[in-house]
Scaffold this active site. Structure first.
Site, PDB file in Angstrom:
ATOM      1  N   GLU A 147       0.865  -1.182   0.000  1.00  0.00           N
ATOM      2  CA  GLU A 147       0.000   0.000   0.000  1.00  0.00           C
ATOM      3  C   GLU A 147       0.897   1.225   0.000  1.00  0.00           C
ATOM      4  O   GLU A 147       2.042   1.158   0.429  1.00  0.00           O
ATOM      5  CB  GLU A 147      -0.901   0.002   1.240  1.00  0.00           C
ATOM      6  CG  GLU A 147      -0.102   0.009   2.524  1.00  0.00           C
ATOM      7  CD  GLU A 147      -0.895  -0.406   3.759  1.00  0.00           C
ATOM      8  OE1 GLU A 147      -1.690   0.411   4.201  1.00  0.00           O
ATOM      9  OE2 GLU A 147      -0.697  -1.522   4.269  1.00  0.00           O
ATOM     10  N   ASP A 161       2.385  10.016   3.889  1.00  0.00           N
ATOM     11  CA  ASP A 161       3.304  10.854   4.642  1.00  0.00           C
ATOM     12  C   ASP A 161       2.515  11.844   5.506  1.00  0.00           C
ATOM     13  O   ASP A 161       2.360  13.000   5.154  1.00  0.00           O
ATOM     14  CB  ASP A 161       4.225  11.604   3.664  1.00  0.00           C
ATOM     15  CG  ASP A 161       5.422  12.199   4.364  1.00  0.00           C
ATOM     16  OD1 ASP A 161       5.617  11.912   5.560  1.00  0.00           O
ATOM     17  OD2 ASP A 161       6.153  12.968   3.717  1.00  0.00           O
ATOM     18  N   TYR A 210      -6.830   7.932   6.631  1.00  0.00           N
ATOM     19  CA  TYR A 210      -6.905   6.634   5.958  1.00  0.00           C
ATOM     20  C   TYR A 210      -6.370   5.566   6.899  1.00  0.00           C
ATOM     21  O   TYR A 210      -5.252   5.682   7.414  1.00  0.00           O
ATOM     22  CB  TYR A 210      -6.074   6.639   4.670  1.00  0.00           C
ATOM     23  CG  TYR A 210      -6.587   7.645   3.670  1.00  0.00           C
ATOM     24  CD1 TYR A 210      -7.665   7.342   2.839  1.00  0.00           C
ATOM     25  CD2 TYR A 210      -6.016   8.909   3.586  1.00  0.00           C
ATOM     26  CE1 TYR A 210      -8.156   8.274   1.943  1.00  0.00           C
ATOM     27  CE2 TYR A 210      -6.498   9.861   2.688  1.00  0.00           C
ATOM     28  CZ  TYR A 210      -7.571   9.529   1.873  1.00  0.00           C
ATOM     29  OH  TYR A 210      -8.053  10.457   0.988  1.00  0.00           O
ATOM     30  N   LYS A 248      11.227   2.585   0.862  1.00  0.00           N
ATOM     31  CA  LYS A 248      11.180   4.036   0.723  1.00  0.00           C
ATOM     32  C   LYS A 248      11.452   4.480  -0.715  1.00  0.00           C
ATOM     33  O   LYS A 248      12.186   3.831  -1.459  1.00  0.00           O
ATOM     34  CB  LYS A 248      12.208   4.692   1.655  1.00  0.00           C
ATOM     35  CG  LYS A 248      11.941   4.453   3.127  1.00  0.00           C
ATOM     36  CD  LYS A 248      10.643   5.089   3.615  1.00  0.00           C
ATOM     37  CE  LYS A 248      10.759   6.554   3.944  1.00  0.00           C
ATOM     38  NZ  LYS A 248      11.459   6.873   5.176  1.00  0.00           N
ATOM     39  N   CYS A 293      21.040  43.227 -19.140  1.00  0.00           N
ATOM     40  CA  CYS A 293      21.093  41.833 -19.559  1.00  0.00           C
ATOM     41  C   CYS A 293      22.486  41.274 -19.274  1.00  0.00           C
ATOM     42  O   CYS A 293      23.489  41.880 -19.668  1.00  0.00           O
ATOM     43  CB  CYS A 293      20.778  41.723 -21.042  1.00  0.00           C
ATOM     44  SG  CYS A 293      21.018  40.054 -21.673  1.00  0.00           S
ATOM     45  N   CYS A 319      24.114  40.645 -22.991  1.00  0.00           N
ATOM     46  CA  CYS A 319      24.383  41.693 -23.983  1.00  0.00           C
ATOM     47  C   CYS A 319      24.355  43.094 -23.389  1.00  0.00           C
ATOM     48  O   CYS A 319      24.573  44.075 -24.094  1.00  0.00           O
ATOM     49  CB  CYS A 319      23.389  41.600 -25.130  1.00  0.00           C
ATOM     50  SG  CYS A 319      21.742  42.127 -24.651  1.00  0.00           S
ATOM     51  N   CYS A 335      15.033  41.073 -21.416  1.00  0.00           N
ATOM     52  CA  CYS A 335      16.091  41.811 -22.095  1.00  0.00           C
ATOM     53  C   CYS A 335      15.465  42.456 -23.327  1.00  0.00           C
ATOM     54  O   CYS A 335      14.721  41.817 -24.067  1.00  0.00           O
ATOM     55  CB  CYS A 335      17.189  40.832 -22.514  1.00  0.00           C
ATOM     56  SG  CYS A 335      18.342  41.529 -23.703  1.00  0.00           S
ATOM     57  N   CYS A 376      21.166  40.336 -28.714  1.00  0.00           N
ATOM     58  CA  CYS A 376      21.615  39.593 -27.533  1.00  0.00           C
ATOM     59  C   CYS A 376      22.012  38.170 -27.928  1.00  0.00           C
ATOM     60  O   CYS A 376      21.213  37.432 -28.492  1.00  0.00           O
ATOM     61  CB  CYS A 376      20.485  39.570 -26.509  1.00  0.00           C
ATOM     62  SG  CYS A 376      20.831  38.581 -25.056  1.00  0.00           S
TER      63      CYS A 376
HETATM   64  O1  JCF Z   1       0.825   4.802   5.387  1.00  0.00           O
HETATM   65  C1  JCF Z   1       1.522   4.705   6.382  1.00  0.00           C
HETATM   66  N1  JCF Z   1       2.222   5.748   6.765  1.00  0.00           N
HETATM   67  C2  JCF Z   1       1.571   3.446   7.151  1.00  0.00           C
HETATM   68  C3  JCF Z   1       2.247   3.382   8.380  1.00  0.00           C
HETATM   69  C4  JCF Z   1       0.959   2.304   6.634  1.00  0.00           C
HETATM   70  C5  JCF Z   1       1.026   1.108   7.334  1.00  0.00           C
HETATM   71  O2  JCF Z   1       0.435   0.026   6.842  1.00  0.00           O
HETATM   72  C6  JCF Z   1       1.688   1.020   8.590  1.00  0.00           C
HETATM   73  C7  JCF Z   1       2.303   2.183   9.101  1.00  0.00           C
HETATM   74  C8  JCF Z   1       2.946   2.080  10.342  1.00  0.00           C
HETATM   75  C9  JCF Z   1       2.967   0.877  11.003  1.00  0.00           C
HETATM   76  N2  JCF Z   1       1.721  -0.164   9.273  1.00  0.00           N
HETATM   77  C10 JCF Z   1       2.348  -0.223  10.440  1.00  0.00           C
HETATM   78  C11 JCF Z   1       2.374  -1.504  11.139  1.00  0.00           C
END
Ligand code: JCF
Length: 668
Positions: free
Chosen positions: A113, A117, A223, A312, A406, A409, A424, A430
């Site tokens: 998934e 952030d 979410y 990441k 400029c 030029c 310019c 130029c």
């Molecule tokens: O979307 C997230 N930041 C996210 C964090 C998604 C996950 O399934 C997570 C998490 C942090 C811990 N699952 C765990 C166990």
């Protein structure tokens, strides 16, 4: 009588709950805002009249609660775990191997998934009613933010469906979507308040507001990604549990993929490609072993589970030192400040230059050589300076001044009313503009002189062998031989290509002239309308305005181009040198069906193209480009810094896209 009222209150509450769900979770409202308001106000009236029927989970009870007095501590009944990281496919495979070793077999089912952030939140429902919400804190204890979380409209105050467990703790991420973040920042700026640095800080800052009525004005989203303490069994796998949570009416992290190692690897590639077009910021992908019995067997170490990891993404932001600010000159003379940087690895590449857009931006950021700056490179767009970290300034640094002349030029610079860019005024005197102008002249859609590339043009301009496009047709074989990497044969090829380009069409020639705002499509319309260069040169404003997609701005550029004696002389030279634009092949693909009838508006900053280039492309596809948003607007392209136009478009329900989506639509 009173039971009637109770029933009405219950019916209204249920109806409003359903509408909240359709609106905030499914993104598919069933009724209009005013109809919704009528239901809500009837419920409020009844609750005032019959306070004994005012329940804690009533939809009227999201806002208007007393501010939290500081935040009390909440001890998590089950620890809130964080995630280990992997970077790259090799580490991902190592993770899978570690898991396989521990459970004795290779896990057939994995999930992935997007890793949102934002900030983690745990929400507790008892008998289906929201009773408590807490931040992650140190994983063992967090802060009680219940009053604030109640204002998040996508979080149900009461769960849907009959079979909800006595106790259900849902864990997930609170985020501020990118558009909501931009909107919040422009609202804060208008109120003279400080902007948030990024959506995550804005979400965190909002959730930690002591006054829930302020939180209510911040459009936070939530979410779910898992559960904490639950009194019933919700299934045998992570994906089953998530399905149940969704059935309770709680939004879950979209984009859950179930598959084997190969499928998950593919999902990573797909997610990375989608990253910039998602409505919220993500910084990677979360991978889990799907089966809960295997998860249990794996257990966890310190603060992270062994059954999950975060793969990441390359960071899109990194800080580095701003060495200097240079000024670059474009084809139309636009002077753009460019940040020279201590090289830094960001967005998967090493970056040593970033755009600062224009002088206003330099001032807004207060960027000075010697500053520590935050660089952002998202996708393939030009890296930009997003923030100056003035807190790292240890001594006085020199201001960046607006250039007086400029840099190439030394001609005078001008700034048109209402425009942010400096230009310019040197025109083709130029060298920088000469070079850019020549590049445009030889390009594929213009005179299409293949064989004359950028490198060669640079040399020809630097040595002043070529000053104007007409000079190209004066080139002789012997002038080329001896230039860097130019043998006899290649010199002859270049001359041949230039010679062939002499036979061209009116529209290509017009486009090649590089009149401001006259791109492919406009050049084509002009050629079709006037039939000859003489006809066009004699046209007055009224005659120009009679041409499809020529408005007052384009017409004024055309008039001033041909009013210039210098330009007319160049055209005469072309004629004398044998350039012949009488060919009839239109050569222009009639692509104007695609967006015809549509009206587009651009707002905020663009990164990969200029506004002119985008407008031109839109017109070439048949769309109108307007300066303001109205009910007639089809699409709003909103970039960073978008303000009132964006808000208006949202209010009018107009389709809003970002630059990445626009590039896709426009095939750029
Ligand atoms: O979307 C997230 N930041 C996210 C964090 C998604 C996950 O399934 C997570 C998490 C942090 C811990 N699952 C765990 C166990």
């Amino acid at each position: 009588m009173t039971t009637d009222n109770l029933e009405r209150i219950q019916a209204l509450s249920e109806s409003i709950r359903q509408h909240d769900y359709h609106y905030h979770v499914l993104d598919a409202p069933v009724i209009g805002d005013s109809q919704y308001d009528i239901l809500l106000s009837e419920l409020k009236t009844l609750e005032v009249a019959y306070p004994e029927y005012l329940f804690e989970d009533s939809p009227t009870q999201r806002v208007g609660r007393k501010p939290d007095t500081g935040f009390a501590e909440v001890i998590h009944r089950l620890p809130m775990l964080s995630l280990d990281n992997v970077f790259g496919v090799e580490e991902f495979n190592q993770f899978i191997n570690r898991v396989s070793d521990r459970i004795g077999v290779s896990p057939q089912e994995l999930t992935s998934e997007p890793k949102l952030d934002g900030l983690a939140l745990s929400i507790r429902y008892e008998k289906g009613v929201l009773v408590e919400a807490a931040t992650r804190g140190d994983g063992k204890a967090g802060e009680n933010v219940t009053s604030n979380v109640r204002t998040i409209r996508s979080i149900p105050l009461r769960l849907q469906g009959g079979d909800c467990p006595d106790v259900l703790e849902v864990r997930g991420e609170v985020v501020l979507k990118k558009l909501d973040f931009e909107r919040l920042n422009s609202r804060l700026a208008e109120a003279g308040e400080k902007n948030f640095v990024n959506p995550r800080n804005a979400a965190a800052g909002s959730l930690r507001q002591l006054d829930p009525s302020i939180v209510a004005s911040r459009p936070l989203s939530f979410y779910a990604y898992g559960v904490g303490k639950v009194s019933n069994n919700l299934g045998r796998s992570h994906s089953e549990v998530m399905g149940k949570i969704q059935d309770f009416g709680i939004p879950i992290n979209p984009g859950l993929v179930v598959g084997d190692r190969k499928r998950i690897e593919q999902a990573y590639v797909e997610l990375l490609a989608e990253r910039d077009s998602l409505p919220y910021e993500i910084d990677g992908m979360v991978i889990k072993v799907n089966r809960l019995d295997l998860q249990e067997k794996l257990g966890f170490v310190a603060r992270a589970p062994r059954f999950a990891t975060a793969w990441k993404f390359p960071a899109q932001e990194a800080s580095t030192c701003l060495l200097d600010v240079d000024w670059q000159v474009g084809r139309t003379g636009a002077i753009t400040p460019v940040a020279r940087l201590e090289p830094v690895f960001v967005g998967g590449v090493t970056v040593s230059n970033a755009t600062l857009h224009n002088f206003d931006e330099v001032q807004r950021l207060d960027a000075r050589p010697g500053d520590r700056v935050m660089i952002r490179r998202a996708g393939d767009v030009i890296p930009q300076v997003v923030r100056v970290m003035t807190e790292f300034r240890t001594k006085a640094l020199p201001l960046v001044l607006m250039p007086r002349a400029c840099p190439v030029c030394e001609s005078v610079l001008k700034r048109a009313k209402g425009e942010a860019v400096l230009r310019c005024t040197g025109g083709l005197v130029c060298n920088a503009q000469r070079l850019e102008h020549l590049k445009h002249f030889v390009s594929r859609k213009a005179m299409d002189i293949d064989g004359v590339g950028e490198k060669l043009l640079e040399v020809l301009v630097a040595k002043e062998i070529v000053r104007t496009p007409a000079d190209l047709f004066r080139l002789e074989r012997d002038q080329l031989i001896g230039l860097e990497r130019m043998a006899e044969k290649s010199a002859e090829n270049v001359i041949g290509a230039i010679d062939r380009a002499k036979q061209t069409t009116l529209y290509r020639f017009l486009y090649a002239l590089g009149i401001r705002e006259v791109g492919e499509a406009t050049a084509h319309s002009l050629a079709k309308h006037f039939g000859s260069l003489g006809g066009l040169m004699e046209a007055d404003e009224a005659m120009l305005l009679a041409v499809d997609d020529v408005g007052p701005i384009v017409s004024s550029h055309i008039l001033s181009f041909f009013a210039s004696e210098k330009n007319c002389r160049v055209i005469d030279e072309f004629r004398v040198l044998g350039v012949d634009w009488s060919q009839t092949d239109s050569g222009f693909p009639d692509a104007r069906i695609e967006l015809s009838g549509e009206t587009w508006v651009l707002t905020g900053a663009l990164e990969s193209l200029t506004r002119d280039e985008v407008s031109e492309r839109l017109r070439s596809l048949g769309a109108k480009v307007a300066g303001s948003v109205s009910a007639k607007t089809t699409v709003l392209v909103a970039g960073p810094g978008a303000g009132s136009k964006l808000i208006k478009a949202q209010a009018l329900g107009i389709k809003i896209i970002d630059e990445a989506q626009m590039l896709k639509v426009l095939n750029l």
